[in-house]
Scaffold this active site. Structure first.
Site, mmCIF file in Angstrom:
data_model
loop_
_atom_site.group_PDB
_atom_site.id
_atom_site.type_symbol
_atom_site.label_atom_id
_atom_site.label_comp_id
_atom_site.label_asym_id
_atom_site.label_seq_id
_atom_site.Cartn_x
_atom_site.Cartn_y
_atom_site.Cartn_z
ATOM 1 N N GLY A 18 0.816 -1.212 0.000
ATOM 2 C CA GLY A 18 0.000 0.000 0.000
ATOM 3 C C GLY A 18 0.847 1.257 0.000
ATOM 4 N N LYS A 190 16.652 -16.022 -2.359
ATOM 5 C CA LYS A 190 15.831 -17.194 -2.661
ATOM 6 C C LYS A 190 14.332 -16.950 -2.402
ATOM 7 C CE LYS A 190 17.630 -20.394 -3.861
ATOM 8 N NZ LYS A 190 18.008 -20.790 -5.240
ATOM 9 N N GLY A 354 -15.438 4.315 18.026
ATOM 10 C CA GLY A 354 -15.511 2.895 18.321
ATOM 11 C C GLY A 354 -16.964 2.466 18.439
ATOM 12 N N CYS A 381 -16.398 11.266 17.236
ATOM 13 C CA CYS A 381 -17.504 10.324 17.054
ATOM 14 C C CYS A 381 -17.983 9.779 18.401
ATOM 15 C CB CYS A 381 -17.102 9.197 16.103
ATOM 16 S SG CYS A 381 -18.521 8.283 15.452
ATOM 17 N N MET A 384 -17.304 12.069 21.137
ATOM 18 C CA MET A 384 -18.272 13.160 21.326
ATOM 19 C C MET A 384 -19.474 12.664 22.137
ATOM 20 S SD MET A 384 -21.436 14.214 19.951
ATOM 21 C CE MET A 384 -22.264 15.631 19.277
ATOM 22 N N HIS A 507 -15.674 12.265 11.675
ATOM 23 C CA HIS A 507 -14.297 11.765 11.721
ATOM 24 C C HIS A 507 -13.386 12.700 10.932
ATOM 25 C CE1 HIS A 507 -14.856 7.762 13.601
ATOM 26 N NE2 HIS A 507 -16.070 7.845 13.078
ATOM 27 N N GLU A 509 -10.290 13.052 11.041
ATOM 28 C CA GLU A 509 -8.990 12.457 10.715
ATOM 29 C C GLU A 509 -8.903 11.969 9.272
ATOM 30 O OE1 GLU A 509 -11.318 9.075 12.876
ATOM 31 O OE2 GLU A 509 -11.181 11.263 12.919
#
Length: 540
Positions: A18, A190, A354, A381, A384, A507, A509
């Site tokens: 990624g 290898k 969460g 979230c 809060m 959110h 972030e």
């Protein structure tokens, strides 16, 4: 025509495909090529939205409300290009689409098989990204490791793809491990040879090898891998460990990755402009201050569960030329031992999102500590919602107050489902997902930080502030500084007489970028830095 770069991984998982894909995207964008990045995940879940963070890490949410792999966060942060639900594909979503077509009769009674129906659907998803966004280059990361049974349909699809769109329009890039064996005092090729052999056995010859290693490649290693893997020496690209993921694009540039990719794709070689990225890394490695932030969560034993929160904090720290120290705190430990034991001495506190009741009381105690001691605080979230519960229990004389999510029988459901959500059964059906507008109250801390009247942020939640308690909330000294444009949904709360106390239902972030730190995280870090330096933060 759009060009395509397929990124596969070998030897071990978590090898950094990624970051390599995102770094290549950054290098191409620095040359004024438009880029989109697609993740093909081999798991059978339709998306990671219902998966435990311990299983899969963070669920990243796009503007259009897709719940995706955390790698899409890397793609967005490195390329500064918003992704969408088109950029995340799983085995589950592929089979779901094919079975829906079969039920509709699209296959006219024919036998539905992995080849051609599943592989065709995979190729269609790749082409859809190219058609929808029309980028110069689409980078496609195939999850998992070459040799995994579940990855085989994806690998067969991308093998066929080169014939479908033309050989000059496709390259294969294989990310592999070159381990150092201490007892032998040398690197071993290898594992890479076997990985490439596995890839070639299904008809894919890699054009580029990106060699993950913990030190510079020893002399002769590139030539040896070139010979045994049938890859040009210039296309064996070392990828040694870096102190920060944000240094990886600069390392890949020095090693010539973008130059080789452009040559193989028959694209114009342009001079890169990486000045701002270099400045960002320089600030990261030369901090002037140190600031410690506590993250109080329930998934802290797997830091990837809060990956975007960590990166948003890091972006803000870079902007303030500060060395970020994070104190990870399990909220369940606070429930047992109290907040002071774990939070004493920190300059700022974040309570992130969460689901589920486990550890919630510990989050509430952490918020109470931040409020009473005057520590800069940011709630996200669930953070809060816990802030509202903490207010109700300790300032509004409602000791039994709770969220209806955790206590359906509570007499004071401070947080509850909206009426129209009550009868929805599917877990994802009640979710408020994606980008929504929020109107800010003039003169508030939020308005000061954002500098705008209306903002747009990404959401991922089911439960909302109960409007029946709005008046009481405001009467006790708090303010509601952000709501949905119609005023119905509470989005941001603040405690004005506190050095820095703000909590949001969304959110933030997910929208932070290395060169553009999110205002809320920048504000928290600035207040925390003032506290660390012995200066009293000024409330707005």
């Amino acid at each position: 025509m759009t060009k395509f770069v397929f990124v596969t991984g070998g030897v071990v998982s978590s090898i950094g495909k990624g970051i390599v894909a995102a770094s290549l995207g950054r290098l191409l964008k620095s040359r004024d090529y438009s880029v989109s990045i697609l993740k093909l995940d081999p798991y059978i879940n339709v998306d990671p939205g219902t998966m435990s963070p311990f299983q899969h890490g963070e669920v990243f949410v796009t503007d259009d409300g897709a719940e995706t792999d955390l790698d899409l966060g890397h793609y967005e942060r490195f390329t500064d290009t918003p992704m969408s639900r088109l950029n995340s594909v799983t085995t589950g979503s592929i089979y779901q689409a094919v079975l829906n077509k079969e039920r509709r009769g699209d296959y006219q009674g024919g036998t539905v098989q992995v080849i051609p129906h599943i592989t065709n659907e995979i190729q269609e998803r790749i082409l859809r990204v190219a058609k929808d966004t029309n980028p110069d280059v689409v980078i496609i990361e195939i999850g998992g490791t070459v040799g995994d049974i579940e990855s085989l349909p994806f690998l067969e699809a991308i093998r066929q793809f080169r014939t479908e769109v033309g050989r000059k329009n496709v390259i294969y890039m294989h990310v592999t491990l070159v381990p150092w064996i201490p007892s032998a005092g040398e690197m071993k090729t290898k594992p890479t040879q076997h990985s490439v052999k596995e890839l070639r056995s299904i008809g894919i010859q890699p054009d580029i090898l990106v060699c993950r290693c913990d030190r510079p490649l020893q002399p002769g290693i590139k030539e040896k891998m070139s010979q045994f893997c049938d890859v040009a020496v210039n296309c064996v690209i070392p990828a040694p460990d870096a102190k920060s993921i944000y240094e990886v694009p600069l390392i890949m540039e020095r090693e010539g990755l973008a130059q080789e990719v452009l040559g193989l794709l028959h694209l114009e070689q342009r001079h890169p402009n990486l000045t701002r990225w270099q400045e960002l890394v320089d600030r990261l490695y030369r901090p002037q201050h140190t600031v410690e932030i506590a993250i109080v969560g329930k998934y802290v034993r797997l830091s990837d569960a809060y990956l975007s929160v960590m990166e948003a904090l890091r972006h803000a720290a870079i902007g303030l030329e500060s060395d970020l120290r994070v104190r990870w705190i399990n909220s369940e430990e606070i429930e047992k031992d109290g907040a002071a034991k774990y939070l004493d001495g920190v300059a700022g506190i974040i309570v992130p999102g969460g689901f589920g009741i486990r550890g919630v009381d510990g989050k509430i105690l952490a918020i109470q500590y931040a409020r009473e001691v005057g520590i800069p605080f940011l709630g996200l979230c669930l953070g809060m919602q816990c802030s509202v519960i903490e207010w109700a229990r300790h300032l509004a004389n409602l000791p039994d107050a709770h969220s209806a999510e955790f206590d359906p029988e509570t007499l004071n459901p401070i947080i509850h489902l909206l009426p129209e959500q009550q009868d929805v059964v599917d877990l994802g059906g009640t979710m408020r997902l994606g980008l929504y507008a929020c109107r800010l109250q003039s003169g508030s801390l939020a308005a000061h930080l954002y500098g705008e009247e209306v903002i747009y942020e990404r959401h991922r939640h089911r439960y909302e502030f109960n409007n029946a308690y709005r008046s009481l909330f405001i009467e006790t000294g708090y303010s509601i500084s952000g709501t949905s444009p119609d005023g119905r949904l509470v989005e941001i709360i603040e405690l004005p007489n506190h050095p820095f106390f703000i909590a949001v239902q969304f959110h933030p972030e997910f929208r932070s970028r290395p060169s553009a730190p999110h205002p809320l995280f920048a504000g928290l870090l600035q207040a925390a830095l003032k506290k660390s330096l012995g200066q009293e933060p000024v409330a707005v």
